[in-house]
Design an enzyme around this catalytic site. Structure first.
Site, PDB file in Angstrom:
ATOM      1  N   GLY A   1       0.864  -1.177   0.000  1.00 26.14           N
ATOM      2  CA  GLY A   1       0.000   0.000   0.000  1.00 26.14           C
ATOM      3  C   GLY A   1       0.894   1.219   0.000  1.00 26.14           C
TER       4      GLY A   1
ATOM      5  N   CYS B   1       6.168  -5.421   0.666  1.00 26.63           N
ATOM      6  CA  CYS B   1       6.344  -4.084   0.095  1.00 26.63           C
ATOM      7  C   CYS B   1       6.186  -2.990   1.162  1.00 26.63           C
ATOM      8  CB  CYS B   1       5.394  -3.897  -1.082  1.00 26.63           C
ATOM      9  SG  CYS B   1       5.996  -2.656  -2.221  1.00 26.63           S
TER      10      CYS B   1
ATOM     11  N   HIS C   1       5.412  -8.449  -4.272  1.00 29.51           N
ATOM     12  CA  HIS C   1       4.019  -8.828  -3.983  1.00 29.51           C
ATOM     13  C   HIS C   1       3.737 -10.258  -4.433  1.00 29.51           C
ATOM     14  CE1 HIS C   1       2.341  -4.817  -2.997  1.00 29.51           C
ATOM     15  NE2 HIS C   1       3.315  -4.378  -3.776  1.00 29.51           N
TER      16      HIS C   1
ATOM     17  N   GLU D   1       1.369 -12.063  -3.631  1.00 28.46           N
ATOM     18  CA  GLU D   1      -0.090 -12.238  -3.783  1.00 28.46           C
ATOM     19  C   GLU D   1      -0.548 -11.849  -5.188  1.00 28.46           C
ATOM     20  OE1 GLU D   1       1.376  -9.805  -2.317  1.00 28.46           O
ATOM     21  OE2 GLU D   1       0.298  -7.941  -2.641  1.00 28.46           O
TER      22      GLU D   1
HETATM   23  N1  GLN Z   1       6.164   2.715  -2.451  1.00 26.62           N
HETATM   24  C1  GLN Z   1       5.247   2.317  -1.439  1.00 26.62           C
HETATM   25  C2  GLN Z   1       5.680   2.894  -0.113  1.00 26.62           C
HETATM   26  O1  GLN Z   1       6.802   3.259   0.033  1.00 26.62           O
HETATM   27  C3  GLN Z   1       5.136   0.814  -1.339  1.00 26.62           C
HETATM   28  C4  GLN Z   1       4.513   0.297  -2.581  1.00 26.62           C
HETATM   29  C5  GLN Z   1       3.778  -0.982  -2.415  1.00 26.62           C
HETATM   30  O2  GLN Z   1       3.455  -1.421  -1.327  1.00 26.62           O
HETATM   31  N2  GLN Z   1       3.481  -1.559  -3.535  1.00 26.62           N
HETATM   32  O3  GLN Z   1       4.894   2.948   0.752  1.00 26.62           O
END
Ligand code: GLN
Length: 185
Positions: free
Chosen positions: A46, A77, A169, A171
Site C-alpha cells: 500500500g 512491500c 508482492h 499475492e
Molecule cells: N512505495 C510504497 C511505499 O513506500 C510501497 C509500494 C507498495 O506497497 N506496492 O509505501
C-alpha cells in the site's frame, strides 16, 4: 486457522484470497481488538506513509508490537517498510520487527514496476515470478536475519524468528509459498 490481514489501506484483498487457497481463514484487522481473534498477521502493500499515519491515529502501534512479539507476521512491500528498523523517510517511524533498514521506492517510480524471476535461497531450482511495484530496497541486513530470496543478488525476502518481509508482492502472482512457510510449517 485464522490469520489477520491489516485492512487499513492497501491490497489486503489479494492476500486474503491467497490465505483462503491455503485453507486459512483471513480476518480483516481494522481495530486493535481484532487482533485477539487471530494467530498471525499480514501487513499488505500500500502506501507506507498512509499506513503509518493510520496506525498512529488508531492507537495501533503498541497492540501491533505486542502481537508481533509472540505471533508470526508477514510484510510485503509497504509492509516490509513498516516492519523495518530504520527507513529513509522521516514520516515513517517503523515498528522495528526486523533488524533491517529500507529505502522507499528504490527500484523507481510506478512506471518502472516489473515482474521478474527471483531466486529462492532454499529452493534454487524453483522458478518464482515476483512483482515489484515502487518497491523498497533492503539497504542493511542486521544480525540474525536470514535471506530467503534475492533478485540480481540483492536481498528481497528476509526472515528472523517468525517475522518475514518481502520487497515484492507474491499475492499478485498467486504464489503462496511464503505464506505457507510462515503460517503453516
Ligand atoms: N512505495 C510504497 C511505499 O513506500 C510501497 C509500494 C507498495 O506497497 N506496492 O509505501
Amino acid at each position: 486457522m485464522k490469520i489477520g490481514v491489516l485492512a487499513l489501506q492497501g491490497d489486503f484483498e489479494k492476500h486474503s484470497l491467497l490465505l483462503e487457497q491455503l485453507g486459512i481463514t483471513p480476518v480483516r484487522i481494522r481495530y486493535p481488538h481484532d487482533l485477539d481473534t487471530v494467530e498471525g498477521l499480514v501487513f499488505p502493500g500500500g502506501e507506507s506513509t498512509t499506513l503509518m499515519h493510520l496506525i498512529e491515529q488508531n492507537a495501533f502501534r503498541t497492540p501491533l508490537s505486542e502481537f508481533a512479539a509472540s505471533h508470526p507476521v508477514l510484510g510485503t512491500c509497504a509492509g516490509l517498510i513498516l516492519m523495518a528498523t530504520s527507513v529513509d523517510d522521516s514520516r515513517i517511524n517503523p515498528l522495528g520487527l526486523l533488524d533491517i533498514d529500507a529505502r522507499r521506492n528504490a527500484y523507481g517510480r510506478q512506471v518502472f514496476s516489473f515482474t521478474d524471476q527471483i531466486q529462492l535461497t532454499h529452493f534454487p531450482d524453483q522458478r518464482v515470478s515476483a512483482t515489484f511495484i515502487r518497491a523498497p530496497k533492503i539497504t542493511r541486513i542486521g544480525t540474525g536475519i536470514e535471506i530467503l530470496a534475492t533478485w540480481k543478488n540483492e536481498p528481497v525476502g528476509v526472515m528472523s524468528g517468525n517475522h518475514m518481509a518481502l520487497s515484492f508482492h507474491p499475492e499478485l502472482d498467486g504464489y503462496s509459498g511464503f505464506h505457507k512457510y510462515l503460517f503453516l510449517s
